[in-house]
Design an enzyme around this catalytic site. Structure first.
Site, PDB file in Angstrom:
ATOM      1  N   GLU A   1       1.599   1.881  -3.455  1.00 42.96           N
ATOM      2  CA  GLU A   1       0.340   2.220  -4.131  1.00 42.96           C
ATOM      3  C   GLU A   1      -0.048   3.681  -3.869  1.00 42.96           C
ATOM      4  O   GLU A   1      -0.489   4.391  -4.767  1.00 42.96           O
ATOM      5  CB  GLU A   1      -0.763   1.257  -3.674  1.00 42.96           C
TER       6      GLU A   1
ATOM      7  N   GLY B   1       0.811  -1.213   0.000  1.00 41.17           N
ATOM      8  CA  GLY B   1       0.000   0.000   0.000  1.00 41.17           C
ATOM      9  C   GLY B   1       0.846   1.265   0.000  1.00 41.17           C
ATOM     10  O   GLY B   1       0.396   2.320  -0.473  1.00 41.17           O
TER      11      GLY B   1
HETATM   12  N1  3HC Z   1       1.556  -3.346   9.118  1.00 40.81           N
HETATM   13  C1  3HC Z   1       1.587  -3.469  10.458  1.00 40.81           C
HETATM   14  N2  3HC Z   1       2.716  -3.662  11.157  1.00 40.81           N
HETATM   15  C2  3HC Z   1       3.853  -3.735  10.450  1.00 40.81           C
HETATM   16  C3  3HC Z   1       3.900  -3.597   9.074  1.00 40.81           C
HETATM   17  C4  3HC Z   1       2.668  -3.378   8.389  1.00 40.81           C
HETATM   18  N3  3HC Z   1       2.622  -3.217   7.065  1.00 40.81           N
HETATM   19  N4  3HC Z   1       5.176  -3.728   8.665  1.00 40.81           N
HETATM   20  C5  3HC Z   1       5.911  -3.921   9.775  1.00 40.81           C
HETATM   21  N5  3HC Z   1       5.113  -3.911  10.849  1.00 40.81           N
HETATM   22  C6  3HC Z   1       5.515  -4.020  12.258  1.00 40.81           C
HETATM   23  C7  3HC Z   1       6.107  -5.371  12.591  1.00 40.81           C
HETATM   24  O1  3HC Z   1       5.084  -6.293  12.935  1.00 40.81           O
HETATM   25  C8  3HC Z   1       7.003  -5.017  13.760  1.00 40.81           C
HETATM   26  O2  3HC Z   1       6.179  -4.898  14.892  1.00 40.81           O
HETATM   27  P1  3HC Z   1       6.746  -5.308  16.339  1.00 40.81           P
HETATM   28  O3  3HC Z   1       7.931  -4.420  16.578  1.00 40.81           O
HETATM   29  O4  3HC Z   1       5.595  -5.067  17.239  1.00 40.81           O
HETATM   30  O5  3HC Z   1       7.114  -6.751  16.237  1.00 40.81           O
HETATM   31  C9  3HC Z   1       7.501  -3.619  13.411  1.00 40.81           C
HETATM   32  O6  3HC Z   1       6.582  -3.111  12.453  1.00 40.81           O
HETATM   33  C10 3HC Z   1       8.877  -3.593  12.808  1.00 40.81           C
HETATM   34  O7  3HC Z   1       8.909  -4.508  11.718  1.00 40.81           O
HETATM   35  P2  3HC Z   1      10.191  -5.426  11.444  1.00 40.81           P
HETATM   36  O8  3HC Z   1      10.644  -6.059  12.697  1.00 40.81           O
HETATM   37  O9  3HC Z   1       9.827  -6.300  10.298  1.00 40.81           O
HETATM   38  O10 3HC Z   1      11.240  -4.301  11.033  1.00 40.81           O
HETATM   39  P3  3HC Z   1      12.379  -4.344   9.947  1.00 40.81           P
HETATM   40  O11 3HC Z   1      13.055  -3.051  10.035  1.00 40.81           O
HETATM   41  O12 3HC Z   1      13.175  -5.593  10.052  1.00 40.81           O
HETATM   42  O13 3HC Z   1      11.617  -4.421   8.520  1.00 40.81           O
HETATM   43  C11 3HC Z   1       9.981  -3.809   6.891  1.00 40.81           C
HETATM   44  C12 3HC Z   1      10.818  -3.363   8.099  1.00 40.81           C
HETATM   45  C13 3HC Z   1      10.903  -4.110   5.698  1.00 40.81           C
HETATM   46  C14 3HC Z   1       9.035  -2.717   6.532  1.00 40.81           C
HETATM   47  C15 3HC Z   1       9.227  -5.105   7.245  1.00 40.81           C
HETATM   48  O14 3HC Z   1       8.534  -4.875   8.455  1.00 40.81           O
HETATM   49  C16 3HC Z   1       8.210  -5.540   6.241  1.00 40.81           C
HETATM   50  O15 3HC Z   1       8.561  -6.173   5.267  1.00 40.81           O
HETATM   51  N6  3HC Z   1       6.932  -5.227   6.488  1.00 40.81           N
HETATM   52  C17 3HC Z   1       5.855  -5.684   5.672  1.00 40.81           C
HETATM   53  C18 3HC Z   1       5.785  -4.951   4.366  1.00 40.81           C
HETATM   54  C19 3HC Z   1       4.616  -5.434   3.556  1.00 40.81           C
HETATM   55  O16 3HC Z   1       4.413  -6.611   3.366  1.00 40.81           O
HETATM   56  N7  3HC Z   1       3.809  -4.494   3.073  1.00 40.81           N
HETATM   57  C20 3HC Z   1       2.631  -4.817   2.343  1.00 40.81           C
HETATM   58  C21 3HC Z   1       1.488  -4.947   3.268  1.00 40.81           C
HETATM   59  S1  3HC Z   1       0.046  -5.575   2.487  1.00 40.81           S
HETATM   60  C22 3HC Z   1      -0.603  -4.228   1.691  1.00 40.81           C
HETATM   61  O17 3HC Z   1      -0.040  -3.170   1.712  1.00 40.81           O
HETATM   62  C23 3HC Z   1      -1.906  -4.470   1.034  1.00 40.81           C
HETATM   63  C24 3HC Z   1      -2.257  -3.368   0.131  1.00 40.81           C
HETATM   64  O18 3HC Z   1      -1.985  -3.705  -1.181  1.00 40.81           O
HETATM   65  C25 3HC Z   1      -3.708  -3.013   0.247  1.00 40.81           C
END
Ligand code: 3HC
Length: 713
Positions: free
Chosen positions: A110, A107
């Site tokens: 996006e 997102g």
């Molecule tokens: N939503 C909610 N929480 C999230 C999040 C998200 N998108 N991304 C990360 N977090 C949270 C983690 O759960 C973690 O929480 P915690 O400290 O309570 O455990 C905290 O943020 C830190 O995350 P990481 O430990 O993973 O931190 P890093 O620095 O190692 O990595 C990152 C950062 C690369 C951003 C990694 O967190 C990541 O890959 N996040 C997911 C990204 C993702 O998949 N985005 C797409 C989401 S789906 C979407 O957007 C649908 C849309 O198309 C409608």
């Protein structure tokens, strides 16, 4: 406290900053804040353009996955809808520049694509990783991305889910400029340039020149679906995302968005999405250990020393060097050291050939690895990892030696995969500094490290091991000190049951095919051949005294071992191997199995794939339940992470314990009870499984209730 979205101005440009730590996810309140800020910015006559930027360490890392979790489980108010906010951004009357640092994922990208222009710092990453969560981009990403980068690149980015760095994003057309130096100043300057230029604002949704032609696109979609089937076996979302991009190429924008929405809703309601979202949070929860608070001090690991340059030691040395940690690598003989180094060099050379990194990076990494035959310099090491053979006497001798050399604040770790870490620690004068670090082969690639906490291991040492795992790009899971810890303890009954299945009538290839169709990365017999029949045989010898007389024992391992069929290394094991190490079903093995079964009086019959899966997977689940109750794993989700990251369990099934929940614990337990009646003691249902099944609950619920209890520790 800061608002989720702030508005300021700089040099005649409105600056909208999103402040939703830690990663600026689009949680409830963020879209509303953005709309309010855009309204205000448009009304502000002193602002000629708008910059949207993330506060803290990143731009927007995506939709809030907690919200997606609620939607996936049918709770909450349904999947989030972002259309209005995206349209509001794109329809802004002033140029909107998105300023990206950290990550713009899902997102986040996006939202960025709804802006008129995008700039980023060189190390920013952008991508559509939704398929990793079992969904497709649900905020019009499948419609805008191909309009910016073309259909082929959009298919590749969305099917692979892999993010790309800013320079590549610039080449592809995702972003318009890379900003060296201060991002905000660069973005503001760019926004002013745009305002000076005037003219119509570029709306991504109105672009069409990169959408290609029906004829050319057809082959791109076919190749994308092939890529999805090959690289994301059995998964729904990677195939479906191609359908959504196809809609972008063939339908008007609004209709394409409708199609995307339908597919997004279908995917988010799937078991696969629930499993993968579970895996996402489980992987992040493992580092949270109730009695080890976040602020626990950690030792700084700058220099490591490794004993043993074999497959494991070499792989661990590479993992350290890849993270910039200098390593002394000790062997007993020059020939072994040379072999180890040659393997490492070859691995690195392959990576350079494949373009993963440059020759210069390879040279830097090799320069960090110092091969040697003595303990020279071990007194300087912050961490010593023993990676010798799996033999208690040998490990104790090594620990006795290094205890005398290592500085007081040096961690002493064993890469044992099964042995008692307390017994290893007992020969040292520093029980608190000893820990198990069970890496998985190849250690430079596999993400899992089981962190084995001995009874005296200090909290600081556990916290250091967790931090080290993160630094090495791995997932560290803290486990207790029992035979085989969590992963191998569950593997033992799995392997045993697989052998019983072939004795009873299946072939190794039927078992392996059933398992890979279920989604396992490899079949169990292929795994056995890769690891070595002799290794399994040795493990069995060490444990033979524990086997109860009269209890059924697998017969084939001995036969293969004594026939010299040690697996891939001898060209034959459960399979025969050609010169390319391709496994070929071997009639000789079939004959040996039949003869062995006949001699033992085991009747043979036709086994179904369902029975194979149940017996292989349920036996692991039952063992997992015992491990949980005995406290060797903190959570069922930790076991899932171990199996997902170290044992090739399919992510879209969420790990063995999550999978059990999806089947239903009562159903699993009842089948285990049936197998208990048929096959005896090995199948006795674990007490915890019995209790959860009887009370109609799940491992996930058990985790949640324990989480509260543990939080109070
Ligand atoms: N939503 C909610 N929480 C999230 C999040 C998200 N998108 N991304 C990360 N977090 C949270 C983690 O759960 C973690 O929480 P915690 O400290 O309570 O455990 C905290 O943020 C830190 O995350 P990481 O430990 O993973 O931190 P890093 O620095 O190692 O990595 C990152 C950062 C690369 C951003 C990694 O967190 C990541 O890959 N996040 C997911 C990204 C993702 O998949 N985005 C797409 C989401 S789906 C979407 O957007 C649908 C849309 O198309 C409608």
């Amino acid at each position: 406290m800061d608002k989720l979205v702030n508005l300021t101005t700089q040099d005649g440009v409105a600056v909208i900053t999103i402040n939703n730590p830690p990663v600026n996810a689009i949680s409830p309140g963020v879209p509303e804040g953005l709309v309010a800020a855009l309204d205000a910015a448009e009304k502000d006559s002193s602002a000629r353009a708008i910059v949207i930027i993330g506060g803290g360490r990143t731009f927007i890392a995506g939709a809030d996955i907690k919200e997606l979790e609620l939607a996936a489980s049918g709770r909450g108010s349904g999947p989030p809808k972002f259309h209005d906010i995206l349209a509001r951004i794109e329809d802004s009357t002033k140029p909107v520049v998105m300023a990206i640092h950290g990550t713009a994922l899902g997102g986040g990208l996006e939202v960025a694509m709804a802006g008129h222009y995008r700039v980023a710092v060189p190390d920013a990453m952008v991508g559509q990783p939704e398929v990793n969560l079992g969904i497709i981009p649900g905020a019009e990403g499948t419609q805008r991305l191909p309009r910016l980068v073309g259909v082929a690149a959009a298919v590749d980015l969305c099917v692979s889910g892999k993010p790309i760095r800013a320079p590549e994003a610039l080449k592809l057309g995702v972003i318009d400029r890379v900003i060296e130096g201060d991002l905000l100043s660069g973005a503001v300057a760019f926004a002013r340039e745009l305002a000076d230029k005037g003219g119509a604002l570029r709306k991504t949704r109105e672009l069409s020149d990169k959408l290609g032609s029906e004829f050319v696109d057809a082959s791109i979609f076919a190749a994308g679906r092939d890529q999805a089937r090959k690289t994301r076996r059995n998964m729904l979302a990677p195939l479906k995302v191609v359908d959504a991009i196809e809609a972008a190429a063939t339908l008007p924008f609004d209709e394409g968005c409708k199609k995307e929405r339908e597919i997004f809703e279908e995917c988010i309601a799937s078991d696969q999405a629930r499993a993968l979202i579970h895996a996402f949070f489980a992987e992040r929860a493992v580092a949270k250990i109730p009695d080890i608070p976040k602020e626990t001090p950690v030792y700084n690991i700058r220099q490591a020393a490794i004993i043993g340059a074999g497959t494991m030691g070499g792989g661990i040395a590479m993992a350290c060097a890849n993270a910039g940690i200098s390593v002394r690598l000790k062997e007993v003989e020059q020939a072994a050291l040379d072999r180890g180094l040659a393997t490492m060099r070859k691995n690195y050379e392959n990576s350079v050939k494949k373009g993963r990194f440059s020759q210069e990076v390879m040279d830097q990494r090799m320069a960090l690895i110092h091969p040697q035959l003595t303990y020279e310099g071990f007194d300087q090491a912050d961490l010593i990892i023993e990676a010798a053979f799996e033999n208690m006497e040998l490990k104790q001798r090594i620990f006795g030696e290094i205890d005398k050399i290592a500085k007081t604040e040096c961690l002493l770790a064993s890469n044992t995969s099964t042995l008692d870490i307390d017994a290893i620690a007992s020969v040292t004068s520093r029980l608190g500094m000893v820990i198990g670090l069970h890496f998985f082969s190849p250690a430079n690639v596999m993400r899992l490290v089981e962190i084995v906490r001995g009874k005296a291991t200090s909290k600081e040492v556990v916290a250091t091991a967790l931090a080290l795992a993160k630094k090495l790009g791995k997932v560290g899971v803290v486990v207790g000190n029992c035979w085989g810890f969590v992963g191998n303890r569950m593997m033992l009954p799995y392997m045993r049951e697989a052998q019983f299945l072939v004795e009873e009538g299946a072939t190794p290839e039927q078992v392996d095919r059933a398992l890979t169709n279920f989604g396992m990365a490899m079949g169990i017999f292929a795994v056995d051949d890769m690891g070595g029949i002799d290794v399994q045989w040795r493990v069995r010898q060490e444990r033979k005294h524990l086997e109860k007389p009269g209890l059924r024992a697998p017969l084939m391992l001995e036969k293969l071992f004594h026939a010299g069929r040690l697996g891939q290394k001898t060209g034959a094991g459960w399979y025969r191997y050609d010169e390319n190490r391709k496994a070929i079903a071997d009639p000789e093995v079939h004959a040996l199995i039949e003869k062995t079964a006949a001699e033992a009086g085991i009747p043979r019959r036709r086994l179904s794939d369902d029975e194979i899966i149940e017996r292989c997977i349920y036996i692991m689940i039952n063992e997992g339940a015992k491990i949980l109750e005995e406290g060797y794993a903190l959570r069922a989700a930790d076991i899932d992470v171990i199996y997902l990251t170290g044992y090739g369990f399919p992510g879209y099934r969420g790990g063995p314990m999550w999978y059990a929940d999806t089947v239903g614990l009562k159903k699993v337990r009842d089948r285990i009870a049936e197998l208990h009646a048929q096959h005896g003691e090995f199948w006795e249902p674990a007490p915890l499984l019995n209790r959860l099944a009887d009370s109609g609950t799940t491992f996930a619920a058990w985790d949640a209730s324990r989480e509260h209890a543990l939080a109070a520790v």
